[in-house]
Design an enzyme around this catalytic site. Structure first.
Site, PDB file in Angstrom:
ATOM      1  N   ARG A 133       0.656  -1.243  -0.118  1.00  0.00           N
ATOM      2  CA  ARG A 133      -0.113  -0.022  -0.020  1.00  0.00           C
ATOM      3  C   ARG A 133       0.544   1.307  -0.103  1.00  0.00           C
ATOM      4  O   ARG A 133       1.969   1.118  -0.030  1.00  0.00           O
ATOM      5  CB  ARG A 133      -0.749  -0.171   1.449  1.00  0.00           C
ATOM      6  CG  ARG A 133      -2.342  -0.475   1.203  1.00  0.00           C
ATOM      7  CD  ARG A 133      -3.041  -0.570   2.385  1.00  0.00           C
ATOM      8  NE  ARG A 133      -1.976  -1.048   3.534  1.00  0.00           N
ATOM      9  CZ  ARG A 133      -1.655   0.153   4.475  1.00  0.00           C
ATOM     10  NH1 ARG A 133      -2.298   1.196   4.231  1.00  0.00           N
ATOM     11  NH2 ARG A 133      -0.814  -0.652   5.591  1.00  0.00           N
ATOM     12  N   TYR A 158      -0.850  -3.817  -7.293  1.00  0.00           N
ATOM     13  CA  TYR A 158      -0.890  -4.360  -5.921  1.00  0.00           C
ATOM     14  C   TYR A 158      -2.801  -4.064  -4.902  1.00  0.00           C
ATOM     15  O   TYR A 158      -2.870  -3.046  -4.746  1.00  0.00           O
ATOM     16  CB  TYR A 158      -0.241  -3.696  -4.721  1.00  0.00           C
ATOM     17  CG  TYR A 158       0.010  -3.888  -3.536  1.00  0.00           C
ATOM     18  CD1 TYR A 158       1.133  -5.785  -3.362  1.00  0.00           C
ATOM     19  CD2 TYR A 158      -0.791  -3.487  -2.194  1.00  0.00           C
ATOM     20  CE1 TYR A 158       0.293  -5.914  -1.965  1.00  0.00           C
ATOM     21  CE2 TYR A 158      -0.664  -4.370  -1.030  1.00  0.00           C
ATOM     22  CZ  TYR A 158      -0.273  -5.258  -1.034  1.00  0.00           C
ATOM     23  OH  TYR A 158      -0.045  -5.488   0.460  1.00  0.00           O
ATOM     24  N   GLY A 159      -2.659  -5.258  -4.216  1.00  0.00           N
ATOM     25  CA  GLY A 159      -3.734  -5.392  -4.133  1.00  0.00           C
ATOM     26  C   GLY A 159      -4.355  -4.761  -2.941  1.00  0.00           C
ATOM     27  O   GLY A 159      -5.494  -3.644  -3.286  1.00  0.00           O
ATOM     28  N   LYS A 187      -9.926  -2.264   2.131  1.00  0.00           N
ATOM     29  CA  LYS A 187      -9.255  -1.282   2.640  1.00  0.00           C
ATOM     30  C   LYS A 187     -10.514  -0.098   2.044  1.00  0.00           C
ATOM     31  O   LYS A 187     -10.450   0.804   3.121  1.00  0.00           O
ATOM     32  CB  LYS A 187      -7.865  -0.924   2.831  1.00  0.00           C
ATOM     33  CG  LYS A 187      -7.665  -1.957   2.724  1.00  0.00           C
ATOM     34  CD  LYS A 187      -7.525  -2.369   4.533  1.00  0.00           C
ATOM     35  CE  LYS A 187      -6.460  -3.281   5.375  1.00  0.00           C
ATOM     36  NZ  LYS A 187      -6.000  -4.145   5.393  1.00  0.00           N
ATOM     37  N   HIS A 234     -10.492  -2.460  11.595  1.00  0.00           N
ATOM     38  CA  HIS A 234      -9.553  -2.618  10.760  1.00  0.00           C
ATOM     39  C   HIS A 234      -9.349  -4.454  11.988  1.00  0.00           C
ATOM     40  O   HIS A 234      -8.295  -4.133  12.551  1.00  0.00           O
ATOM     41  CB  HIS A 234      -8.228  -2.063  10.653  1.00  0.00           C
ATOM     42  CG  HIS A 234      -6.956  -3.289  10.447  1.00  0.00           C
ATOM     43  ND1 HIS A 234      -6.216  -2.132  10.101  1.00  0.00           N
ATOM     44  CD2 HIS A 234      -7.419  -4.155   9.076  1.00  0.00           C
ATOM     45  CE1 HIS A 234      -5.145  -2.899   9.228  1.00  0.00           C
ATOM     46  NE2 HIS A 234      -5.781  -4.457   8.297  1.00  0.00           N
ATOM     47  N   SER A 247      -1.621  -3.458  10.237  1.00  0.00           N
ATOM     48  CA  SER A 247      -1.114  -4.635   8.544  1.00  0.00           C
ATOM     49  C   SER A 247       0.045  -5.226   9.489  1.00  0.00           C
ATOM     50  O   SER A 247       1.262  -4.647  10.234  1.00  0.00           O
ATOM     51  CB  SER A 247      -0.622  -3.342   7.585  1.00  0.00           C
ATOM     52  OG  SER A 247      -1.374  -2.843   7.771  1.00  0.00           O
ATOM     53  N   CYS A 260       0.995  -7.516  11.757  1.00  0.00           N
ATOM     54  CA  CYS A 260       1.410  -7.535  13.726  1.00  0.00           C
ATOM     55  C   CYS A 260      -0.007  -8.898  13.786  1.00  0.00           C
ATOM     56  O   CYS A 260      -0.221  -8.479  14.907  1.00  0.00           O
ATOM     57  CB  CYS A 260       0.431  -6.505  14.203  1.00  0.00           C
ATOM     58  SG  CYS A 260       1.393  -5.609  13.568  1.00  0.00           S
ATOM     59  N   ASN A 283      -3.001 -14.470  11.768  1.00  0.00           N
ATOM     60  CA  ASN A 283      -2.894 -15.714  12.381  1.00  0.00           C
ATOM     61  C   ASN A 283      -3.397 -15.856  13.927  1.00  0.00           C
ATOM     62  O   ASN A 283      -3.854 -16.780  14.593  1.00  0.00           O
ATOM     63  CB  ASN A 283      -1.532 -15.437  13.027  1.00  0.00           C
ATOM     64  CG  ASN A 283      -0.483 -16.028  11.938  1.00  0.00           C
ATOM     65  OD1 ASN A 283       0.079 -16.598  12.478  1.00  0.00           O
ATOM     66  ND2 ASN A 283       0.218 -14.839  11.092  1.00  0.00           N
ATOM     67  N   ASP A 321      -9.120  -9.665   8.882  1.00  0.00           N
ATOM     68  CA  ASP A 321      -8.825  -8.541   8.328  1.00  0.00           C
ATOM     69  C   ASP A 321     -10.508  -7.077   8.865  1.00  0.00           C
ATOM     70  O   ASP A 321      -9.713  -6.050   9.026  1.00  0.00           O
ATOM     71  CB  ASP A 321      -8.850  -8.125   7.170  1.00  0.00           C
ATOM     72  CG  ASP A 321      -7.672  -7.075   6.695  1.00  0.00           C
ATOM     73  OD1 ASP A 321      -6.618  -6.550   7.683  1.00  0.00           O
ATOM     74  OD2 ASP A 321      -7.984  -5.971   5.885  1.00  0.00           O
ATOM     75  N   ASN A 363       6.441  -8.547   2.349  1.00  0.00           N
ATOM     76  CA  ASN A 363       4.907  -8.547   2.280  1.00  0.00           C
ATOM     77  C   ASN A 363       3.897  -9.418   1.038  1.00  0.00           C
ATOM     78  O   ASN A 363       3.078  -9.540   0.280  1.00  0.00           O
ATOM     79  CB  ASN A 363       4.623  -6.989   1.671  1.00  0.00           C
ATOM     80  CG  ASN A 363       3.101  -6.677   1.612  1.00  0.00           C
ATOM     81  OD1 ASN A 363       2.191  -7.232   2.493  1.00  0.00           O
ATOM     82  ND2 ASN A 363       2.860  -6.166   1.011  1.00  0.00           N
ATOM     83  N   SER A 364       4.697 -10.566   0.232  1.00  0.00           N
ATOM     84  CA  SER A 364       3.820 -11.627  -0.377  1.00  0.00           C
ATOM     85  C   SER A 364       2.686 -11.575  -0.174  1.00  0.00           C
ATOM     86  O   SER A 364       2.697 -11.639   0.939  1.00  0.00           O
ATOM     87  CB  SER A 364       4.839 -12.459  -0.769  1.00  0.00           C
ATOM     88  OG  SER A 364       6.223 -13.378   0.361  1.00  0.00           O
ATOM     89  N   ARG A 365       1.814 -12.081  -0.833  1.00  0.00           N
ATOM     90  CA  ARG A 365       0.579 -12.618  -0.433  1.00  0.00           C
ATOM     91  C   ARG A 365      -0.308 -13.400  -0.339  1.00  0.00           C
ATOM     92  O   ARG A 365       0.331 -13.768  -1.648  1.00  0.00           O
ATOM     93  CB  ARG A 365      -0.675 -11.785   0.170  1.00  0.00           C
ATOM     94  CG  ARG A 365      -0.099  -9.999   0.487  1.00  0.00           C
ATOM     95  CD  ARG A 365      -0.893  -9.233   1.629  1.00  0.00           C
ATOM     96  NE  ARG A 365      -0.685  -8.377   2.459  1.00  0.00           N
ATOM     97  CZ  ARG A 365      -1.151  -8.263   3.461  1.00  0.00           C
ATOM     98  NH1 ARG A 365      -1.798  -8.338   3.928  1.00  0.00           N
ATOM     99  NH2 ARG A 365       0.210  -6.968   4.498  1.00  0.00           N
ATOM    100  N   GLY A 385      -0.037 -19.660  18.345  1.00  0.00           N
ATOM    101  CA  GLY A 385      -1.505 -20.644  19.396  1.00  0.00           C
ATOM    102  C   GLY A 385      -1.315 -20.276  20.470  1.00  0.00           C
ATOM    103  O   GLY A 385      -2.544 -20.224  21.452  1.00  0.00           O
ATOM    104  N   ASN A 396      -1.405 -17.968  22.793  1.00  0.00           N
ATOM    105  CA  ASN A 396      -2.034 -16.167  22.587  1.00  0.00           C
ATOM    106  C   ASN A 396      -3.489 -16.779  23.123  1.00  0.00           C
ATOM    107  O   ASN A 396      -4.184 -15.817  23.545  1.00  0.00           O
ATOM    108  CB  ASN A 396      -2.088 -15.882  21.644  1.00  0.00           C
ATOM    109  CG  ASN A 396      -0.967 -15.499  20.749  1.00  0.00           C
ATOM    110  OD1 ASN A 396      -0.037 -14.270  21.761  1.00  0.00           O
ATOM    111  ND2 ASN A 396      -0.446 -14.807  19.271  1.00  0.00           N
TER     112      ASN A 396
END
Ligand code: GTP
Ligand code: SPV
Ligand code: MN
Length: 597
Positions: A79, A207-208, A216, A236, A258, A260, A264, A287, A378-380, A505, A507
């Protein structure tokens, strides 16, 4: 309408839409116009065409059925916050945290860039819905684009196609999104939002986050603007369901900046002894959350998206097996390594042994020995939510899920403890407003610099941040059964720079304490910054590297650091002038007093 498929053959009779499309066609001058119906035949044909054009590369059909690799231009991998604009008529309504340009000036500038930009290209018209089609809370949009990658990604990330046009009918209430790659010129890259006109224009990127306009741009920047007007919140946040051994399912929503840890946390695997005693996790979203007050006085959340646009590096069978499983079919990978031996993909952290015969994210021959990263940080992956093994049964619910706790968090090597609870709603809004986090590769620019990122919305709030905080405070008055508000930090490091808390996990151990605070009650320690767990109240069974001393460290408030923090926050708050709610200033003063006691 009649024909569903053909080129230059509109599948709607909506006069507002046709007039707008006609205007963009006249400016951008595509060779032809393709209305996207969302039918599999049409999408398959586009996939085939994308492969022929080198936009996508088909991956190993046996190992990764329906999966493709895409590489974005190396100048276009994240972004671009400094090229993102909120074009409200009055500058003050965009506020000090957004770039602003007068809408007429911006329209004129962008029309100039778009002039002839699609010559020799096809134009695709993608009707999409953020939220379940037909739900009273869904927001409909149409994205005009010259990118097949965008069409195919939107087909994963949103509910899209003909059904959306039917839902829009003849109404003029739909977001007008215009995207063109133009020449991918970073100097003329603009991600421009016109909240007062329900319009988004994105030029010169592929880009995405810059070009999937439902995400977004609509579901956060425009939606936050509408949320204020209509009395709800666009945030967010991930949405996670947690079932305890008694079979009670509770939901939390968590806002982290983003890269962070939202994806996960949203699909974590509980520690083994939790699994054995019956804990289960359900992912509703990773997200974005739209939050509304329900008839029952609780806060309810829906995820307006239909897929995940997740960070690849670091995702593996240990850290996030659910995410990995989600990417095993019908997924588009962007800017990862291509393993030439078996035509699959790889990224740093996927396995201990990198492929030996591979191309890096730029498509160049690469081996790990080079010392360079193979995948872009930042590959996705762009993957359908329905692939997720722990997707919630409420994923398609129009009502959403009731929220017990709101959790804020960031990436802080020092200062922020593992977890603390706000004293009440207003204090919680304060805690959200002072969030700070180290920057990540999700945006262009330096990585690892601490910046204020209120509610993880700094790059995504579509109006004045001071008004946004006031709206949060107002929402508190409307929610009879308010969620409790918490702050977490999984990223405290020791003197060697290693993460102290195991994270991922594990967390869930912290979430258990949070839910106990919300529903069952457990005593907490009253500290100057909020309520914190007694050391013994977070389960650390079967954790090799964590003991009571470490927990004590993770749960310490360093008063001197926090006093400096309060000074920084004062400076930060000054930016907002008289739009800073007095209640937040009061919370700051009260915190300072507690720190000085
Ligand atoms: P966006 O999609 O940009 O919004 O990112 P996100 O907030 O969904 O972050 P994600 O879950 O993709 O995680 C980003 C990075 O943080 C990955 O490299 C993860 O491996 C890492 N990460 C996530 N959770 C934890 C955690 O609990 N501890 C540690 N140490 N790292 C984590
Ligand atoms: C983020 O940066 O928060 C993302 C990725 O989720 S993007 O869609 O690019 O914004
Ligand atoms: Mn995100």
């Amino acid at each position: 309408m009649t024909a569903i498929f053909g080129k230059d053959n509109p599948i709607t009779s909506n006069a507002h839409m046709l007039k707008w499309v006609d205007r963009i066609v006249k400016i951008a001058k595509p060779t032809s116009v393709v209305w996207i119906t969302g039918e599999q035949d049409q999408l398959d044909a586009l996939r085939k065409e994308a492969c022929e054009l080198g936009i996508l590369e088909k991956l190993n059909e046996e190992k990764l059925p329906g999966c493709y690799l895409h590489r974005s231009n190396p100048n276009d991998v994240a972004r671009v916050e400094d090229r993102t604009f909120i074009c409200t008529r009055k500058e003050e309504n965009a506020g000090p945290t957004n770039n602003w340009m007068d809408p007429n000036e911006m329209y004129a500038k962008l029309d100039g860039i778009l002039e002839g930009a699609m010559e020799g290209r096809e134009m695709y018209i993608v009707p999409f819905s953020m939220g379940v089609v037909g739900s009273p809370f869904a927001k409909y949009g149409v994205e005009i684009t010259d990118s097949i990658y965008v069409v195919l990604s939107m087909a994963i990330m949103t509910r899209m196609g003909k059904s959306v046009l039917d839902a829009i009918g003849d109404s003029k209430e739909f977001t007008r999104g215009v995207h063109s790659k133009v020449k991918l010129d970073p100097e003329n890259r603009y991600i421009a939002h016109f909240p007062e006109d329900n319009t988004i224009i994105s030029l010169n990127s592929g880009y995405g986050g810059n070009v999937l306009l439902g995400k977004k741009c609509l579901a956060l920047r425009l939606a936050s603007f509408y949320g204020r007007r209509e009395g709800w919140l666009a945030e967010h946040m991930l949405i996670l369901g947690i079932e305890n051994p008694k079979g009670e399912v509770r939901y939390v929503a968590a806002a982290f900046p983003s890269a962070c840890g939202k994806t996960n946390l949203a699909m974590l695997i509980p520690p083994t002894h939790y699994v054995k005693s019956g804990w289960k996790i359900y992912c509703v979203g990773d997200d974005i959350a739209w939050l509304r007050v329900g008839d029952d006085g609780r806060l309810w959340a829906v995820n307006p998206e239909y897929g995940f646009f997740g960070v690849a590096p670091g995702t593996n069978a240990k850290t996030n097996p659910n995410a990995l499983e989600t990417t095993k079919k019908n997924t588009i990978f962007t800017n990862v390594v291509k393993n030439l031996d078996d035509n699959t993909v790889w990224w740093e952290g996927l396995t201990a042994t990198p492929p030996t015969h591979a191309l890096n994210w730029k498509g160049e021959p690469w081996t790990a020995e080079s010392g360079e990263k193979g995948a872009h940080p930042n590959s996705r992956f762009t993957a359908p939510a329905e692939n997720c093994p722990c997707i919630s049964s409420e994923f398609n619910s129009t009502k959403g899920v009731p929220i017990s706790a709101i959790i804020f968090g960031g990436r802080r090597a020092k200062t922020a403890p593992l977890v603390y609870q706000a004293r009440d709603w207003n204090h919680g809004v304060f805690v959200g407003s002072i969030m700070a986090s180290e920057t990540t590769a999700a945006k262009e620019g330096a990585v690892g610099v601490v910046r204020r990122d209120p509610m993880a919305m700094l790059p995504f709030c579509g109006y004045h941040m001071g008004d946004y905080w006031a709206h949060w405070l107002d929402m508190g008055k409307k929610i009879e059964h308010k969620p409790k508000i918490f702050n977490v930090n999984w990223f405290r490091t020791n003197d060697e720079g290693k993460f102290i808390w195991p994270g991922f996990g594990d967390n869930l151990r912290v979430l258990e304490w949070i839910l106990t605070r919300c529903h069952d009650g457990v005593e907490a320690v009253d500290t100057p910054i909020g309520m914190m767990p007694h050391v013994g109240d977070i389960d650390i069974d079967h954790l090799d590297d964590v003991n009571d001393a470490i927990m004590k460290d993770l749960l310490t408030v360093d008063k001197e650091l926090w006093k400096v923090e309060m000074e920084n926050i004062k400076t930060f708050y000054e930016e907002f002038g008289d739009r800073l709610p007095q209640k937040l200033m009061d919370e700051l003063t009260a915190t300072e007093e507690r720190l000085n006691k």
